[in-house]
Scaffold this active site. Structure first.
Site, PDB file in Angstrom:
ATOM      1  N   GLU A  85      51.656 -28.987 -30.223  1.00  0.00           N
ATOM      2  CA  GLU A  85      52.162 -27.660 -30.571  1.00  0.00           C
ATOM      3  C   GLU A  85      52.383 -27.517 -32.077  1.00  0.00           C
ATOM      4  OE1 GLU A  85      55.553 -27.082 -27.927  1.00  0.00           O
ATOM      5  OE2 GLU A  85      54.201 -26.414 -26.340  1.00  0.00           O
TER       6      GLU A  85
ATOM      7  N   ASP B 223      54.564 -28.338 -17.837  1.00  0.00           N
ATOM      8  CA  ASP B 223      55.725 -28.065 -18.679  1.00  0.00           C
ATOM      9  C   ASP B 223      56.946 -27.652 -17.865  1.00  0.00           C
ATOM     10  OD1 ASP B 223      57.135 -27.801 -20.994  1.00  0.00           O
ATOM     11  OD2 ASP B 223      56.349 -25.833 -21.520  1.00  0.00           O
TER      12      ASP B 223
ATOM     13  N   GLU C  24      64.810 -24.149 -18.512  1.00  0.00           N
ATOM     14  CA  GLU C  24      63.887 -23.252 -19.213  1.00  0.00           C
ATOM     15  C   GLU C  24      63.094 -22.368 -18.251  1.00  0.00           C
ATOM     16  OE1 GLU C  24      61.078 -25.283 -21.721  1.00  0.00           O
ATOM     17  OE2 GLU C  24      60.104 -23.429 -22.333  1.00  0.00           O
TER      18      GLU C  24
HETATM   19  C1  GCU Z   1      57.985 -26.357 -23.971  1.00  0.00           C
HETATM   20  C2  GCU Z   1      59.054 -25.543 -24.638  1.00  0.00           C
HETATM   21  C3  GCU Z   1      59.081 -25.794 -26.102  1.00  0.00           C
HETATM   22  C4  GCU Z   1      59.153 -27.295 -26.369  1.00  0.00           C
HETATM   23  C5  GCU Z   1      58.000 -27.987 -25.718  1.00  0.00           C
HETATM   24  C6  GCU Z   1      58.085 -29.492 -25.841  1.00  0.00           C
HETATM   25  O1  GCU Z   1      56.730 -25.846 -24.292  1.00  0.00           O
HETATM   26  O2  GCU Z   1      58.844 -24.169 -24.402  1.00  0.00           O
HETATM   27  O3  GCU Z   1      60.207 -25.137 -26.612  1.00  0.00           O
HETATM   28  O4  GCU Z   1      59.144 -27.555 -27.721  1.00  0.00           O
HETATM   29  O5  GCU Z   1      58.032 -27.705 -24.351  1.00  0.00           O
HETATM   30  O6  GCU Z   1      58.532 -30.100 -24.893  1.00  0.00           O
HETATM   31  O7  GCU Z   1      57.699 -30.049 -26.852  1.00  0.00           O
END
Ligand code: GCU
Length: 648
Positions: free
Chosen positions: A259, A334, A362
């Site tokens: 990410e 996730d 979440e």
């Molecule tokens: C999910 C979550 C993010 C988090 C990511 C992770 O996508 O929405 O906020 O950073 O997981 O676990 O790295």
């Protein structure tokens, strides 16, 4: 006259009974102060055990015994008269066990010695340095706080340490995995050191999430290449600085090349090269690296997202240093309400592994829905043996809200994480009953309440995304559904459409050998079981297969009808929770009763919204009527224009 006195008493009653704001968690021992606690000389941890027992133990005498012949594994032996352990921390855990049983009016458990299954039982806080919390639904950070100051700040952290120790949690990663490199500056190391000092008596080590690009981002080096000498030197110096201040510092948690976070790929290096460089500098001090495997969108961009972790890591099996632990989410996507287990656990035979659960909800109603997560975590352990794991991590749901977790029942998820980290074979019902007795008192009908809790995760699956559906959530907040959502500003893999693949010919993601072949990453018998449409369990059906709308399920029902029925079943469950909660009203304090009651009403409203939104959307493709046979809930057709999912 009588009338006047009565109304006066009623008016005063909130003042007479102390306000119940939920701050006390499950730690509601009544001060007693008459016990004789016999203990050897010791350090701060032993003193904490003695202090707790002196204050709250209702018996006349209890002996604490340090016995070096017992195993050095945080375990203890408690028999009602004495607590024996190899270590001071074991005695502290034994003290909390004694108080836990006392609070529930229960006898010491038979079976003697008890020790935690996992040696590292760690909370992961996704706290940012500005005090906000990623996926936090209960206020701001207690660590990097703007709200709490001085003694109040230190006091809150002490309470946090105590609550964790009471359930055996022994580590805290203080900051978000998406971290600012600034956490490694002296200013923050000072704060971390103060926190570590407060938590130490409770047996809690602190860890930090680090940004892999830190030396470069902070301006010390020209690169963050893990094989570059200046980079290695910088990390070594940084580790030395931390350990000089915090000799028992736990280590680093790293989210790299995921990410958008920097990582070793940026320099043509592997995850193993990145992790090992950090492992080397920490090994000198006994620290560890927890390297996250939940990566996508980097080297294997474009591949089915649930397959990317195995694709990136399996060739690295056996290459990690002995103080590296690979940390993976329980499912391959996730933290959805239900996922099959993550196949990375089948693929890394020579690598130490940890599971990462998400305590913060979440995707399961955030701080608003009553969803008890122990059954989800137990489900994971039915596929991945706890013995095969080195550590257990849980993404925390704690903030500076007075009741810590937002929803009064979300506290149970914090509690359950600790209890399962100690003993993953505790049943969900057992943990729920323990928590209820301590949290609401022994007068409450714990059977009703435990039943509500232990069925709530399945209810959530039903009203959010049954039959293996996943990622139907709105990309901005993950709170409610957005089955049709595609936002240009988000990567496609954050949007629902690529996951449910609803179309005229059917619904579901073909991950069988005829599709992306994600099933090939599983060990047998699961590989064949999931690959074969005839044997794939219904709860994973649309995760692994794309099937026509009139497909016949194992129970003989047609897919479309079952989909509708399950959305309704989820709603029916929430309605039944409301009824049960009403029945329990006389047994629960007014403040928490009303809080939960309000939240259950919202949960019901949200569940109906999910049903309406999702079924209406899918109906465009199925072209079949909504069929249901439930009582108690009347279906109100909603026009698409009215669908406006409320954000929390
Ligand atoms: C999910 C979550 C993010 C988090 C990511 C992770 O996508 O929405 O906020 O950073 O997981 O676990 O790295």
């Amino acid at each position: 006259m009588k009338q006047t006195i009565l109304s006066l008493l009623l008016a005063l009653s909130p003042l007479l009974s102390p306000a119940e704001d939920g701050h006390a968690l499950w730690l509601r021992y009544k001060p007693c102060g008459k016990a004789n606690i016999i203990a050897p000389q010791g350090g701060a941890t032993l003193q904490t055990a003695v202090d707790e027992l002196k204050r709250y133990w209702q018996g006349s005498e209890l002996k604490l015994i340090l016995n070096p012949r017992l195993k050095d594994d945080d375990g203890f032996l408690y028999n009602g008269d004495s607590i024996c352990s190899h270590s001071e921390l074991g005695l502290l855990y034994g003290a909390y066990e004694a108080l836990r049983l006392q609070a529930q009016e229960a006898y010491p458990r038979l079976g003697g010695y008890t020790a935690p299954k996992f040696s590292r039982r760690i909370l992961n806080h996704w706290d940012n340095l500005d005090g906000t919390i990623e996926c936090g639904y209960a206020g701001k950070s207690i660590f990097f706080s703007a709200n709490l100051k001085g003694q109040e700040w230190a006091g809150r952290i002490r309470e946090y340490g105590r609550a964790n120790a009471s359930v055996g949690i022994n580590g805290s990663v203080l900051n978000n995995v998406n971290t600012s490199p600034k956490v490694l500056t002296t200013q923050y190391i000072d704060t971390v050191c103060t926190i570590a000092n407060i938590l130490r008596p409770y047996g809690i080590k602190v860890y930090l999430s680090v940004n892999f690009g830190s030396p470069k981002a902070l301006g010390y080096t020209k690169t963050a290449d893990p094989l570059d000498e200046t980079v290695k030197k910088w990390w070594k110096k940084k580790a030395d600085e931390i350990y000089q201040r915090i000799p028992d510092f736990g280590g680093f948690l790293v989210k790299a090349n995921a990410e958008g976070q920097p990582g070793p790929f940026d320099y043509g290096r592997t995850h193993a090269e990145g992790a090992n460089m950090l492992a080397d500098v920490l090994a000198l001090h006994g620290g560890i690296v927890m390297w996250r495997s939940s990566v996508y969108g980097a080297k294997h961009k474009g591949e089915d997202r649930v397959m990317q972790a195995v694709s990136e890591f399996k060739d690295l099996d056996g290459l990690f240093k002995s103080n590296v632990i690979l940390q993976s989410k329980n499912g391959p996507l996730d933290f959805q309400p239900r996922e099959p287990y993550a196949p990375i656990f089948d693929n890394m035979k020579k690598t130490q592994q940890a599971v990462e659960f998400q305590i913060t909800q979440e995707y399961t109603g955030q701080g608003k829905h009553l969803v008890f997560l122990a059954p989800m975590w137990k489900e994971f352990f039915s596929f991945v043996a706890p013995d095969s794991l080195k550590a257990i991590a849980g993404v925390s749901n704690i903030g500076d809200d007075i009741n810590w977790c937002g929803h009064p029942f979300s506290q149970a998820n914090w509690y359950a994480f600790g209890r399962l980290a100690w003993n993953p074979s505790f049943s969900s019902d057992f943990i729920a009953q323990e928590w209820i007795g301590q949290t609401f008192g022994n007068e409450v009908n714990s059977y009703i309440l435990a039943d509500m809790m232990t069925t709530s995760r399945e209810a959530c699956v039903d009203y959010m995304m049954p039959l293996g559906l996943h990622h139907l959530f709105a990309s901005q907040h993950h709170y409610g559904p957005e089955a049709d959502g595609v936002k240009a500003e988000y990567p496609l893999e954050w949007c629902p459409i690529p996951y449910h693949k609803a179309a005229a010919d059917g619904i579901g993601f073909d991950r069988s050998s005829k599709g992306t072949n994600a099933v090939s990453q599983y060990r047998e018998p699961y590989r064949s079981l999931y690959d074969n449409l005839a044997t794939c369990p219904d709860e994973y059906l649309l995760w692994f297969h794309h099937v026509p709308w009139d497909y016949k399920l194992h129970n003989g029902d047609m897919l479309w009808d079952e989909l509708c029925a399950l959305y309704y079943r989820g709603i029916e469950q929430v309605v039944s929770y409301q009824k049960l909660w009403n029945e329990l009203r006389p047994q629960i304090d007014q403040e928490r009763w009303e809080h939960v009651n309000r939240l259950l009403a919202l949960q019901l409203e949200n569940a109906k919204e999910c049903r309406d939104y999702v079924l209406r959307y899918f109906q465009q493709f199925s072209k079949m009527p909504l069929k249901y046979n439930f009582t108690g809930v009347s279906y109100m057709p909603v026009q698409p224009a009215q669908l406006n999912h409320k954000q929390p």
